[in-house]
Design an enzyme around this catalytic site. Sequence first.
Site, PDB file in Angstrom:
ATOM      1  N   GLU A 268      81.443 -90.265  48.952  1.00  0.00           N
ATOM      2  CA  GLU A 268      80.274 -89.396  49.150  1.00  0.00           C
ATOM      3  C   GLU A 268      79.773 -88.847  47.817  1.00  0.00           C
ATOM      4  OE1 GLU A 268      78.668 -89.142  51.869  1.00  0.00           O
ATOM      5  OE2 GLU A 268      80.057 -89.578  53.497  1.00  0.00           O
ATOM      6  N   ARG A 272      76.027 -89.813  46.649  1.00  0.00           N
ATOM      7  CA  ARG A 272      75.045 -88.718  46.657  1.00  0.00           C
ATOM      8  C   ARG A 272      74.845 -88.126  45.271  1.00  0.00           C
ATOM      9  NH1 ARG A 272      75.491 -85.833  52.556  1.00  0.00           N
ATOM     10  NH2 ARG A 272      76.802 -87.384  53.521  1.00  0.00           N
ATOM     11  N   ASP A 401      79.973-100.688  56.860  1.00  0.00           N
ATOM     12  CA  ASP A 401      78.553-100.890  56.523  1.00  0.00           C
ATOM     13  C   ASP A 401      78.175-101.155  55.059  1.00  0.00           C
ATOM     14  OD1 ASP A 401      79.174 -98.222  55.989  1.00  0.00           O
ATOM     15  OD2 ASP A 401      77.731 -97.371  57.387  1.00  0.00           O
TER      16      ASP A 401
HETATM   17  C1  DMJ Z   1      74.375 -91.637  54.273  1.00  0.00           C
HETATM   18  O1  DMJ Z   1      75.101 -90.708  53.566  1.00  0.00           O
HETATM   19  C2  DMJ Z   1      74.526 -92.996  53.672  1.00  0.00           C
HETATM   20  O2  DMJ Z   1      73.482 -93.779  54.120  1.00  0.00           O
HETATM   21  C3  DMJ Z   1      75.816 -93.653  54.007  1.00  0.00           C
HETATM   22  O3  DMJ Z   1      75.885 -94.978  53.558  1.00  0.00           O
HETATM   23  C4  DMJ Z   1      76.120 -93.627  55.481  1.00  0.00           C
HETATM   24  N1  DMJ Z   1      75.321 -92.747  56.217  1.00  0.00           N
HETATM   25  C5  DMJ Z   1      74.759 -91.573  55.718  1.00  0.00           C
HETATM   26  C6  DMJ Z   1      73.569 -91.151  56.548  1.00  0.00           C
HETATM   27  O4  DMJ Z   1      73.624 -91.480  57.870  1.00  0.00           O
END
Ligand code: DMJ
Length: 643
Positions: A268, A272, A401
């Site tokens: 994260e 971010r 994902d």
């Molecule tokens: C986001 O922080 C990013 O897209 C991450 O890859 C997974 N999902 C959240 C938002 O849904």
Amino acid sequence: MTTPALLPLSGRRLPPLNLGASAFPHHRATLRLSEKFILLLILSAFITLCFGAFFFLPDSSKHKRFDLGLEDVLIPHVDTRLQFSPLRYVILFKIFHTLEFAGGDPGKIENKIRADHEKALEEAKEKLKKSRDEIQAEIQTEKNKVVQELKKKDSKPLPPVPLPNLIGINSGEPADPDIREKRNKIKEMMKHAWDNYRQYGWGHNELKPIARKGHSTNIFGNSQMGATIVDALDTLYIMGLHDEFREGQEWIDKNLDFSVNSEVSVFEVNIRFIGGLLAAYYLSGQEVFKIKAVQLAGKLLPAFNTPTGIPWAMVNLKSGVGRNWGWASAGSSILAEFGTLHMEFVHLSYLTGDPVYYNKVMHIRKLLQKMDRPNGLYPNYLNPRTGRWGQHHTSVGGLGDSFYEYLLKAWLMSDKMDTEARKMYDDAIEAIEKHLIRKSNGGLTFIGEWKNGHLERKMGHLTCFAGGMFALGADGSRDDKAGHYLQLGAEIAHTCHESYDRTTLKLGPEAFKFDGGVEAVAVRQNEKYYILRPEVIETYWYMWRFTHDPKYRQWGWEATQAIDKYCRVSGGFSGVKDVYSSSPTYDDVQQSFFLAETLKYLYLLFSSDDLLPLDNWVFNTEAHPLPVLHLANTTLSGNPAYR
Ligand code: DMJ
């Protein structure tokens, strides 16, 4: 090899060695000749060993476990011939120090030892004369000095590198007045989200828009690192909200500090914070963002200190101690976490000239390449101690994902030179299509999850990003199946739109099923929430860019209106707990990704394509645009950083 100067070859009698008689009055250390001889022999053996080590130990810089051959391309300013070997340096230093110390007159040695002892004694006597408060004040001054030194070191200017082509970072004003109006509405929503965060949550990670106070989750530890500020910067920039951008910059400059005793999620923080800071740097050219990104990356590096080099999920920013989530398959690391570092880490190496970041992510890739994959699928869990897969669960949604996303984007970001990443992406997508993608009875294409040899016919909101990914990867696909992948992207976009359209609020649930007569609808109560996620809108935007089919703008506008109607409150925007209820309750969280992603993708959907064109920019998984490294076109040889 011996060092003759150190041996008593001439039989010259050395004067007795006095180890500081005044310091040790009861131990007058007068050594006999045989003892001195033994001492010198040991010394000479040590020096021989050091020389041997220097010449015969392998150079650690050649010990890169893997070599992709892309280093020269991606990190052109790293001249491997000049690479520094710490081991060599330490050995050299020891040899010279020993030679200098022992090679001289033994009388001098004796005097030096005596002088050192006397100095230490004097200092101790002086200290004892001082009061407790004075001593404490001195300690504090020393501490402050160290802190200042560290600060100075941390804000050292970084070497200049040629900026990649930064095309299309402004405007994108659409010609059509109706589209312009919609775009303005989205900008107004951004302003509402930002202003309320500014007023009630400033400096906290996120905002509670109903309680009107700061909010944070365990992904940020107990820190107050202004996640919303960092995540929102590039959206503010492209929307032309420059005053707000400057406010954010000022806060970051003055307050963003990573030396906090806080255990954060490596993934994260990477997507971010590092992604957000790098994008803000590229868009605005403000050095502060680059410097902060590099400082923070340094704090994440200890997470890679595991037996395999697969990083821990969490790291304490102060102590550097890492660990994994308690719930993750017997202490495993997670594919979507350790597999979603590549883009940011390659950019860090590019900007700093330090290959450490690049080497970390390439090591992960090489390790994954060597592993067997059940049915060609990557399980979501990997144990960082043993290097073995955990539970065999494969998903294109949560836990898996963005690993797939980053394989494709590594290739795009390298100006399509990283063909190894493209191959891994193609292989993975073929296995996913074969084992996870199905059509429902009602004709909806969905992506299920593989759990221990069984296909679960459930799709997450998170999985909906894959429509955009398939479209983005269509060009350049194996066997020229571009049309097929564009079609697959369109089918996933359609299914995800259905998941929105079949709810009361016209907002999508967290997960939906294709089982027992149910199609694209959530069944369990705890899967009915919408937390301002971006993935469906992200796919609309990619599909719009590649097809210009007006239905994607139409669907995007439906989502905008639903968010404004059901998630907007006077103190910002909130998630809702049940999208099938006509009187939903709020979860009272304004997620930072709402400003970073959801509103940015909506804004881009209603902008012209010349704003952040996809030939020049690749969006990280948090929607932070990073430029393609068109290194072949830059004038590297002319840049002093490379010489
Ligand atoms: C986001 O922080 C990013 O897209 C991450 O890859 C997974 N999902 C959240 C938002 O849904």
